[in-house]
Design an enzyme around this catalytic site. Sequence first.
Site, PDB file in Angstrom:
ATOM      1  N   HIS A 105       4.784   0.090  -0.039  1.00 17.66           N
ATOM      2  CA  HIS A 105       5.510  -0.711   0.950  1.00 17.66           C
ATOM      3  C   HIS A 105       4.579  -1.769   1.545  1.00 17.66           C
ATOM      4  O   HIS A 105       3.359  -1.713   1.371  1.00 17.66           O
ATOM      5  CB  HIS A 105       6.109   0.181   2.048  1.00 17.66           C
ATOM      6  CG  HIS A 105       5.127   1.074   2.724  1.00 17.66           C
ATOM      7  ND1 HIS A 105       4.608   2.219   2.152  1.00 17.66           N
ATOM      8  CD2 HIS A 105       4.523   0.989   3.938  1.00 17.66           C
ATOM      9  CE1 HIS A 105       3.760   2.792   2.975  1.00 17.66           C
ATOM     10  NE2 HIS A 105       3.684   2.052   4.077  1.00 17.66           N
TER      11      HIS A 105
ATOM     12  N   HIS B 144       0.858  -1.188   0.000  1.00 14.94           N
ATOM     13  CA  HIS B 144       0.000   0.000   0.000  1.00 14.94           C
ATOM     14  C   HIS B 144       0.896   1.240   0.000  1.00 14.94           C
ATOM     15  O   HIS B 144       2.091   1.144   0.284  1.00 14.94           O
ATOM     16  CB  HIS B 144      -0.884   0.018   1.259  1.00 14.94           C
ATOM     17  CG  HIS B 144      -0.098   0.148   2.531  1.00 14.94           C
ATOM     18  ND1 HIS B 144       0.491  -0.947   3.149  1.00 14.94           N
ATOM     19  CD2 HIS B 144       0.232   1.230   3.292  1.00 14.94           C
ATOM     20  CE1 HIS B 144       1.125  -0.542   4.230  1.00 14.94           C
ATOM     21  NE2 HIS B 144       0.993   0.781   4.347  1.00 14.94           N
TER      22      HIS B 144
ATOM     23  N   ARG C  73       7.125  -8.915  15.826  1.00 15.95           N
ATOM     24  CA  ARG C  73       7.626  -7.572  15.499  1.00 15.95           C
ATOM     25  C   ARG C  73       6.518  -6.560  15.791  1.00 15.95           C
ATOM     26  O   ARG C  73       5.342  -6.841  15.582  1.00 15.95           O
ATOM     27  CB  ARG C  73       8.003  -7.542  14.020  1.00 15.95           C
ATOM     28  CG  ARG C  73       8.380  -6.190  13.485  1.00 15.95           C
ATOM     29  CD  ARG C  73       8.943  -6.312  12.059  1.00 15.95           C
ATOM     30  NE  ARG C  73       9.228  -4.999  11.540  1.00 15.95           N
ATOM     31  CZ  ARG C  73       8.362  -4.272  10.854  1.00 15.95           C
ATOM     32  NH1 ARG C  73       7.160  -4.732  10.582  1.00 15.95           N
ATOM     33  NH2 ARG C  73       8.698  -3.072  10.443  1.00 15.95           N
TER      34      ARG C  73
ATOM     35  N   ASP D 269       0.881   5.150   1.885  1.00 21.75           N
ATOM     36  CA  ASP D 269       0.202   5.818   2.996  1.00 21.75           C
ATOM     37  C   ASP D 269      -0.509   7.067   2.464  1.00 21.75           C
ATOM     38  O   ASP D 269      -0.006   7.741   1.568  1.00 21.75           O
ATOM     39  CB  ASP D 269       1.215   6.209   4.083  1.00 21.75           C
ATOM     40  CG  ASP D 269       1.795   4.982   4.789  1.00 21.75           C
ATOM     41  OD1 ASP D 269       1.214   3.882   4.653  1.00 21.75           O
ATOM     42  OD2 ASP D 269       2.834   5.120   5.462  1.00 21.75           O
TER      43      ASP D 269
END
Length: 375
Positions: A293, A230, A303, A232
């Site tokens: 990303h 996607h 994570r 941002d």
Amino acid sequence: MNQLVPDLSPLIALPSLLSPVAAHIQPELTGLAEVPETHAWPTLHDRPYGVDDRVPVVDLALPDAVRLVGRACEEWGAFLLTGHGVPVELLRRIEEQGRRLFSLSAAHKLRAARCDGTSTGYGSAFISKFFSKQFWSEGFTVVGSPREDARKIWPDGHQDFCGAIEEYSRLMDDLARRLMHLMLLFLGLSDEEISWVGPLKAQHEAVPALQLNYYPRCPEPDRAMGLAEHTDSSLVTIIHQSSGVAGLQLLRDGDGGGAARWVAVAPITGALVVIVGDLFQVMSNGRFRSVVHRAVVDRTRARISVAYFCGPPAELKISPIGKLMGSGRGPAYRGVTWPEYLRLKKKLYNEALASLRLSAGKGGEKEKLEVYISS
Ligand SMILES: C=C1C[C@]23C[C@@]1(O)CC[C@H]2[C@@]12CCC[C@@](C)(C(=O)O1)[C@H]2[C@@H]3C(=O)O
Ligand SMILES: O=C(O)CCC(=O)C(=O)O
Ligand SMILES: [Fe+2]
């Protein structure tokens, strides 16, 4: 980088088959021995990996930070940031609060479930509704104050969580403004041109938006997707990621029209990741590109990432800046407000930005300079 619109057709879900709330509920993922079919992504390795590519690292304390930041935004749409001045202690605190939240039972977290019609609280990232497979992650979205949602989870013990979120948001907002100032200087605006809009900022405060992402360890990381590709919607996004656990990847254009490739962002302790968002692409008339990303997952370690989305005040229309168009070039995008753009993103996903594009020759009339960043 060209605005990449992934071919989602094999994964597109039929929304009518999903119940409205089901999309936000994750089964317990930690401890599973294999990836269930509901979470197995056939398209994870559709593109090559750029093993020799290095995401730029920019030290904000260096005298030529303007050039370094500008070059990284032009060439990558993202960079790792050191010398930013955000205390390591605060990064540790926000991560600890994230772990505290995500280690609660599903039933406990679902007290603050993000439902249709609300944009805050616990659940999968909203882009999950565009896919038939689920993400190997959980999210917690804060827009404005975290207090209402945090109280639902910890009626008495929400102070530490909220305190960390609020302090973190304040520092991220200051840092995002500093960075945008440098980005605009690099693009050729003078200090005066950037700062004349300062008063606007005081009149309309931007609403902080923050996303905590948790990616449990995964027995088959090659089959699971942490967070699908996607861009941002923000002007810029700043991400803190757990040190030592890789996961974030940037999509990098192939040289000379070659195939695009995924490049891993090294999880350097104390370094923040800066991502150019769609609204900066609009404001810079396409000179800085928002970078596609995604996040992948790790076999042995969970994570956490904490993304701060810096957007403009709700009432402000973001348009290409006149001075950046060059003579004879009109705006490439129509103006848009942050809430309007978020609505477009929720409807059109990775085609939202393309939907703002003005065709060549159209829109020759320049919209007035509308930036709000103070010096
Ligand atoms: C301000 C925002 C950006 C975001 C939508 C949101 O209202 C809060 C969550 C953000 C996030 C985080 C994960 C990826 C993303 C595409 C999503 O599904 O939710 C982004 C949204 C965005 O940038 O549009
Ligand atoms: O986990 C990451 O590093 C990426 C998070 C992200 O892209 C987002 O929250 O928008
Ligand atoms: Fe993102």
